[in-house]
Design an enzyme around this catalytic site. Structure first.
Site, mmCIF file in Angstrom:
data_model
loop_
_atom_site.group_PDB
_atom_site.id
_atom_site.type_symbol
_atom_site.label_atom_id
_atom_site.label_comp_id
_atom_site.label_asym_id
_atom_site.label_seq_id
_atom_site.Cartn_x
_atom_site.Cartn_y
_atom_site.Cartn_z
ATOM 1 N N ASP A 487 0.836 -1.194 0.000
ATOM 2 C CA ASP A 487 0.000 0.000 0.000
ATOM 3 C C ASP A 487 0.880 1.256 0.000
ATOM 4 O O ASP A 487 2.087 1.180 0.291
ATOM 5 C CB ASP A 487 -0.887 -0.038 1.252
ATOM 6 C CG ASP A 487 -2.166 0.765 1.123
ATOM 7 O OD1 ASP A 487 -2.271 1.574 0.187
ATOM 8 O OD2 ASP A 487 -3.059 0.598 1.980
ATOM 9 N N ASP A 557 -10.895 1.883 -3.081
ATOM 10 C CA ASP A 557 -11.434 1.706 -1.726
ATOM 11 C C ASP A 557 -12.951 1.786 -1.749
ATOM 12 O O ASP A 557 -13.608 1.461 -0.758
ATOM 13 C CB ASP A 557 -10.885 2.799 -0.789
ATOM 14 C CG ASP A 557 -9.523 2.423 -0.224
ATOM 15 O OD1 ASP A 557 -9.112 1.260 -0.402
ATOM 16 O OD2 ASP A 557 -8.882 3.290 0.384
HETATM 17 C C1 DGJ Z 1 -5.781 2.006 1.983
HETATM 18 C C2 DGJ Z 1 -6.162 0.790 1.204
HETATM 19 O O1 DGJ Z 1 -6.679 1.150 -0.028
HETATM 20 C C3 DGJ Z 1 -7.146 -0.031 2.019
HETATM 21 O O2 DGJ Z 1 -7.564 -1.145 1.283
HETATM 22 C C4 DGJ Z 1 -6.517 -0.435 3.314
HETATM 23 O O3 DGJ Z 1 -5.466 -1.338 3.084
HETATM 24 C C5 DGJ Z 1 -6.027 0.793 4.056
HETATM 25 N N1 DGJ Z 1 -5.212 1.621 3.249
HETATM 26 C C6 DGJ Z 1 -5.275 0.379 5.291
HETATM 27 O O4 DGJ Z 1 -4.703 1.448 5.923
#
Ligand code: DGJ
Length: 748
Positions: A487, A557
């Site tokens: 990430d 997300d």
């Molecule tokens: C952003 C990501 O897009 C999410 O899926 C998740 O992993 C969060 N970060 C965790 O902090």
């Protein structure tokens, strides 16, 4: 004697290798793929790209029909369709090119560059690939560009990039250093540009407009990290009439770069066209030292004279065959802990989730954010701990190895989340090494997520070694680790490096990404079998640069199935379904608060790489029954969904419903998806779905999957001819909002 024979064979092989490893190219060269030609012609000691488009077999035909220099009044300054248009080159000795993709301030301060043709050759590459290399040299300075064109026969994609180096008396400054800088003189009078725009939770929104006469349209990301927010580094350009899914001439492009980038399309008053694409140097030039080589990112180009759908299929095929890691591997069905638990979990929460995903038929469990850092920095929220890739013992006292073993005992693979490019200022890492954080020495530090998040200085090899060491230790502490979600939840907001000297600060934008790739590359060499997901605040790492190191990307997300229809529709224009992670989540949706039926959520997620992001213990018994069947069907059909050819049938941007389908390469199987969005009652009935890509001569049995109470087609269960299904269409029915259907077509 044996020795003599061995020597003979060695000599023979050496001669053979030398003779096939480089073949010189004379004044004309046709770079061919299955359905396209890029044609090169040397004139006046300059390499010209005289044609890119339809397949043509004879250089003589191309040269007779191509641009002949009669287009007057071109005030772009670039009249010559040079293979690499550069600032400062001459145009028929009358004007100077003031655009182009390369702009150099030479060591003595001169700002023009004129690249002349040197050696040209084809070099050995993989089977089915023709790799052309053009050596270009400035007419005055010891300044060199090596230009590569790699034509991939099967997918109709040509990759191009440049290597830039010099032997001048001092460093040179690169104001622009594009991968691609092509000029097309009068190939059409109209151009339409399609691209993806969006931001967090609304990625991949389609946008398309004419590039009007006299306009330059440019797309860019200056995030430094979130390369695919704002714009995605990809485009489709209709040449002539605006293309449809199945008609029209189209050039497609995708830049493989995860940092700052820019792509521009210029349409001048006499209908010449210039396309530039490359990494973006931000607010200053890149300083290139004597003897160093800068290799630009790769730009993938593809051509179709049968519309945008073919451009997508070309890029998907290229991605699976050439660019993605393990492009042909079938991706597992997994459950990711994020939306089901966020930071609030303990060992029992996670093992319960494992039990749940096992029952659903899933194959992997991934623990997301929150498992790491210790003491006062233990990661219980987003305010601390990033940078300390050690176990959060408070939450997981038995350790990651134990957790992985729990997964193994349930027959599941195990994966973990990391964010290695970032830190919180509240971390042991930053306490010990404040200079590893990107910062401008005279300004207050801008801190992002959680009020404390910063980006680490990937230009610094010592920092990279530290992160590599931490990752390595973490991976080795988890026997059988099968998956990493990488990430990156910030952009570069403090544009300063303590590692780069004061005169090299603008190098940050390129060197950050180069450093990131160095780190990723080292990890991939040591751990080639771990599946990796590219994530950056959702879908901001949907780029082919990161996808060289990763097997898939987190698409957004935003997991609301209605919005996902649009987000995935956009992603599919350039990126293949096997890489597009799509998870079924709980309702009301955590991002949009919308509730959609479980079937709709499944039907949408099943068109990508199916997964879950919820706590299965919250599912009702009948939901689990539905889900188990859906997962089993998905696993059976994933070779078609993940590896098949995509055909977009009805756009959600044009109708109140959407439809797409995948067809296996042998045309023996297909899966059709239909999604009702906000459906007017008793009107706007869906027209028959005009199926595509089937074998007209085969007969297909139609079976509705994920069926609940009623059929969505009156031909469910019937066997029908491919020609009829494509010629008359599949009759379908939708009722109300978020009604949806999935059909399997199996050739008999
Ligand atoms: C952003 C990501 O897009 C999410 O899926 C998740 O992993 C969060 N970060 C965790 O902090």
């Amino acid at each position: 004697m044996k020795r003599l024979v061995a020597v003979f064979w060695t000599v023979l092989m050496a001669v053979f290798v030398i003779s096939v490893s480089a073949a010189p190219v004379e004044n004309d060269f046709l770079l061919q793929t299955k359905n396209s030609t890029m044609s090169f012609h040397k004139s006046d000691n300059t390499w010209l790209m005289v044609h890119y488009g339809a397949k043509i077999e004879k250089a003589g035909d191309v040269n007779a029909l191509a641009w002949s220099g009669w287009v007057g009044g071109n005030f772009f300054g670039h009249r010559k369709p040079a293979t690499y248009s550069v600032y400062g080159s001459d145009n028929d000795r009358s004007t100077m090119n003031k655009f182009g993709g390369l702009a150099v301030i030479h060591a003595d301060g001169v700002t023009s560059t004129e690249l002349k043709a040197g050696d040209a050759k084809t070099v050995d590459d993989k089977a089915g690939v023709t790799h052309l290399v053009l050596e270009l040299k400035d007419s005055v300075y010891p300044f060199f560009v090596t230009q590569h064109f790699r034509a991939v026969e099967a997918s109709d994609v040509i990759e191009t990039w440049v290597e830039i180096r010099h032997e001048e008396s001092a460093p040179v400054k690169l104001m622009r250093m594009d991968s691609l800088a092509l000029v097309f003189p009068l190939i059409a009078k109209e151009f339409h540009l399609l691209s993806l725009t969006g931001q967090w939770a609304s990625e991949n929104q389609l946008t398309e407009a004419p590039v009007a006469l006299g306009q330059t349209v440019s797309m860019t990301s200056r995030s430094g990290v979130r390369s695919a927010f704002g714009n995605n580094p990809s485009f489709m350009l209709s040449v002539g009439d605006r293309a449809t899914e199945i008609t029209g001439r189209v050039i497609g492009g995708a830049l493989a770069w995860s940092g700052s980038w820019s792509i521009s399309v210029q349409h001048d008053y006499v209908n010449a066209l210039a396309i530039n694409a490359g990494s973006d140097t931000g607010n200053g030039p890149y300083t290139l030292d004597v003897g160093k080589t800068l290799t630009s990112p790769k730009m993938a180009l593809t051509w179709s004279d049968s519309g945008k759908g073919q451009i997508s299929r070309n890029l998907h095929r290229w991605a699976r065959d050439q660019q993605l890691r393990d492009g042909h591997m079938l991706r597992p069905v997994l459950l990711n802990s994020w939306e089901g638990a966020y930071f609030d979990f303990n060992e029992k929460t996670l093992t319960d989730m494992m039990d749940g995903v096992k029952e659903l038929g899933g194959e992997m469990f991934v623990v997301d954010d929150g498992w790491f850092a210790r003491g006062k920095y233990a990661r219980d929220d987003d305010k601390r701990g990033l940078g300390d890739w050690i176990l959060n013992e408070k939450k997981l006292p038995k350790g990651l190895g134990w957790l992985a073993n729990e997964a193994k005992e349930r027959g599941l693979k195990f994966g973990i989340w990391v964010e290695p490019e970032m830190a919180n200022t509240t971390s042991e890492l930053v306490d010990a090494h404040p200079d590893w954080v990107l910062r401008e020495k005279t300004r207050p530090l801008r801190q992002g997520r959680g009020g404390t998040q910063v980006v680490l200085d990937m230009t610094n090899p010592v920092l990279r070694d530290n992160i590599y060491g931490q990752m390595d230790a973490m991976i080795t502490s988890i026997p059988g680790l099968a998956y990493i979600k990488w990430d990156a939840n910030a952009e570069i907001s403090n544009a300063g490096s303590t590692y780069l000297g004061a005169d090299r600060q603008p190098n940050l934008w390129f060197d950050y990404t180069a450093g990131l790739y160095d780190l990723l590359g080292r990890l991939r060499i040591k751990y080639p079998d771990i599946i990796m997901k590219a994530c950056s605040s959702g879908g901001a790492h949907m780029d082919y640069g990161f996808l060289r190191y990763s097997d898939e990307f987190w698409t957004s997300d935003n997991t609301d199935a209605r919005q996902r229809v649009f987000i995935q529709w956009g992603a599919g224009h350039f990126y293949p379904s096997c890489a597009m992670a799509a998870h079924v989540t709980a309702v009301p949706n955590h991002q949009t608060h919308r509730s959609t039926p479980l079937k709709f959520r499944f039907d949408v997620a099943m068109s990508g790489r199916l997964g879950f992001e919820l706590h299965p213990k919250n599912m009702a018994a009948e939901e689990i029954t539905f889900a188990k069947k859906a997962v089993a069907d998905y696993k059976r059909l994933r070779p078609v969904i993940q590896q098949g050819d995509l055909y977009r049938l009805v756009s959600p941007w044009e109708q109140s419903y959407a439809s797409l389908m995948y067809v296996s390469e042998d045309k023996g199987k297909a899966v059709v998806f239909l999604y009702g969005l906000n459906r007017p009652v008793m009107s706007d009935y869906p027209a028959p779905l005009m199926l595509k890509g089937l074998d007209a001569g085969k007969r297909y049995r139609v079976t509705e999957l994920n069926r609940e109470k009623r059929d969505h087609s009156r031909v469910n269960g019937k066997t029908l001819g491919g020609a009829a299904l494509m010629g008359m269409g599949l009759p379908v029915k939708l009722e109300g909002d978020y009604d949806s259907a999935v059909f399997e077509l199996a050739a008999e």
